[in-house]
Design an enzyme around this catalytic site. Structure first.
Site, short mmCIF file in Angstrom:
data_model
loop_
_atom_site.label_atom_id
_atom_site.label_comp_id
_atom_site.label_asym_id
_atom_site.label_seq_id
_atom_site.Cartn_x
_atom_site.Cartn_y
_atom_site.Cartn_z
N ARG A 75 0.82 -1.22 0.00
CA ARG A 75 0.00 0.00 0.00
C ARG A 75 0.85 1.27 0.00
O ARG A 75 0.42 2.35 -0.41
CB ARG A 75 -0.96 -0.04 1.21
N TYR A 128 -16.57 16.45 -15.48
CA TYR A 128 -16.96 15.08 -15.20
C TYR A 128 -17.92 14.99 -14.01
O TYR A 128 -17.66 15.57 -12.94
CB TYR A 128 -15.71 14.23 -14.96
N ASP A 212 -7.86 18.18 -15.52
CA ASP A 212 -8.27 16.82 -15.88
C ASP A 212 -7.97 16.65 -17.37
O ASP A 212 -8.62 17.26 -18.22
CB ASP A 212 -9.77 16.62 -15.58
N LYS A 237 -9.13 5.26 -19.25
CA LYS A 237 -9.62 5.59 -20.60
C LYS A 237 -8.53 5.33 -21.64
O LYS A 237 -8.13 4.20 -21.84
CB LYS A 237 -10.12 7.03 -20.62
N1 PLP Z 1 -12.44 12.41 -15.58
C1 PLP Z 1 -13.13 12.22 -16.71
C2 PLP Z 1 -13.13 13.29 -17.74
C3 PLP Z 1 -13.85 11.03 -16.91
O1 PLP Z 1 -14.55 10.85 -18.04
C4 PLP Z 1 -13.83 10.04 -15.89
C5 PLP Z 1 -14.61 8.77 -16.04
O2 PLP Z 1 -15.46 8.63 -16.89
C6 PLP Z 1 -13.11 10.29 -14.72
C7 PLP Z 1 -12.41 11.48 -14.60
C8 PLP Z 1 -13.08 9.29 -13.59
O3 PLP Z 1 -12.25 8.22 -13.91
P1 PLP Z 1 -12.46 6.73 -13.34
O4 PLP Z 1 -13.71 6.19 -13.96
O5 PLP Z 1 -11.21 6.05 -13.76
O6 PLP Z 1 -12.58 6.84 -11.86
#
Ligand code: PLP
Length: 422
Positions: A75, A128, A212, A237
């Site tokens: 961890r 998001y 992001d 992604k």
């Molecule tokens: N940021 C964006 C733009 C996303 O589209 C997503 C998930 O769809 C996330 C963050 C969160 O990522 P995770 O699903 O890996 O937790």
């Protein structure tokens, strides 16, 4: 080209962060499937703990100088995690990176590590939904006040949000998502950084600007090069790229990343060895996958834009206002492969089309090898009130596509036969 190594991103993506000599010459990294690590002596155990908790200047760290990196417990860190973080840091042009067990684990660690009750947070919109929920429904309960701006290309819009936020409490974090989905909204990162620095002078404390970068990823956008302090990517992604893992990464200065790693250890939000290994493998093909997905997306978006049953396509590559073009040219090395299409009609037309698709898969998420399509109003944005959803550009006729690596002609043929039924 990375500043530190002088190597191109395509080269760093292949093997940076793994030394075969550390793995008995294995060309590819072993998976260190262990929860704990054995010390050769009690003194070495003490030195390793001293180095971990008291840093590189500690007596323990000095005694360990020249030895291979030592680990304590999974961890707190493990070799596959170190490899992923070294590679992500190189791709993002950062001093260091931290890898997490999802993008949301990365986002929540950033926000909980940096914000305190009474602080203000400013964010771009749309962004998001998970981050939106965390900020507005969870952090609000801890006394964090959030303020947003809708036009990330207009100084007046960003400054207005900063002023409203600063009037309430010190602005500690500015959260940007660019490009944002599904509107393809762009935020001028350098402009936000300039306004943040000026505010920092006035309030006597510099806000952290975090971006992001999920929709473009490290190959197509480098937020740190535009002055951002942190670059967050849902590695689930495009970086993972095969819809078979969940992971998140954050890159930035060694100091900031150290703060995140401390909280990650306490939250237990680290990335495990198997997933880290899969990610290392995925990074190797990220450049070719990115290139192919972008080429395919342009072809599909162009086909859809010209289709008589389509009202419009919202795609970064089609944004043609001078401000958007200037920021895109400065900030983006490509236009990505996730975009939205609005059909003529509403939910019924969308459902008829979705149910006819044979090659495109009906699923949420994005960035995989396969092309995915979903109806956000009834899936990803189901819980969002209609008014907020529509203000973010999602109505009942909106579909989101994440274009993958199939032959574009097959995708177009599938879309054509499905649209005929819409
Ligand atoms: N940021 C964006 C733009 C996303 O589209 C997503 C998930 O769809 C996330 C963050 C969160 O990522 P995770 O699903 O890996 O937790």
């Amino acid at each position: 080209m990375s500043d530190k190594t002088g190597l191109h991103l395509e080269t760093l993506a292949i093997s940076h962060g793994y030394d075969p000599q550390s793995g008995q010459g294995a060309a590819k990294p072993p998976i260190y499937a262990t929860s704990t690590f054995v010390y050769r002596s009690a003194q070495q155990a003490k030195d390793i703990h001293e180095a971990f908790f008291d840093g590189p200047e500690s007596a323990g760290a000095r005694r360990l100088a020249g030895e291979p990196q030592a680990y304590i417990y999974g961890r707190l860190g493990h070799p596959n995690l170190t490899m992923v973080e070294a590679r992500l840091a190189a791709l993002d042009g950062a001093e260091d990176s931290a890898a997490f067990n999802s993008g949301m684990a990365a986002i929540s660690t950033i926000l909980f590590a940096l914000l305190r009750p009474g602080d203000s947070l400013v964010h771009s919109r749309p962004f998001y939904g998970g981050a939106d929920n965390l900020i507005h429904n969870v952090l609000s309960g801890f006394g964090v006040n959030a303020f947003d701006f809708a036009d990330g290309l207009a100084e007046v819009s960003i400054q207005d949000a900063l002023d409203r936020a600063a009037a309430r409490g010190p602005v500690t974090v500015i959260w940007i998502e660019s490009p944002a989905n599904p509107t393809a909204a762009l935020v001028d990162i350098a402009l936000v950084v300039r306004l943040a620095r000026a505010l920092g002078e006035r309030q006597g404390r510099q806000p952290i600007v975090a971006v992001d970068n999920t929709f473009l990823g490290p190959l197509l956008q480098s937020p740190l090069a535009h002055g951002a302090d942190l670059c967050m990517t849902s590695l689930t992604k495009y970086c993972g790229g095969h819809s078979d893992l969940l992971a998140g990464g954050v890159s930035g200065s060694a100091d900031l990343i150290a703060r995140l790693k401390t909280l990650r250890t306490l939250k237990g939000a680290h990335l495990d060895a198997q997933t880290a290994w899969l990610l290392l493998r995925s990074f190797e093909t990220l450049p070719v996958r990115t290139e192919r997905a972008c080429d395919n997306a342009l072809k599909i978006a162009t086909y859809l834009r010209d289709h008589p049953k389509v009202r419009g396509v919202t795609y970064v590559g089609f944004r043609d206002e001078p401000a958007a073009l200037a920021v895109r040219a400065r900030q983006c090395r490509g236009t990505g492969s996730t975009f939205s299409v609005r059909l003529k009609g509403g939910e019924a037309e969308c459902f008829r089309m979705l149910d006819r698709l044979k090659v495109l898969r009906l699923a949420v998420s994005l960035g995989g090898t396969e092309t995915l399509i979903c109806h956000p109003a009834t899936t990803t944005h189901y819980a969002v009130p209609r008014e907020t959803r529509e203000a973010s550009g999602i109505d009942d006729a909106t579909l989101r596509l994440s274009v993958g690596l199939e032959h574009p002609d097959d995708l177009i043929a599938d879309l054509k036969q499905a649209l005929d039924a819409a």
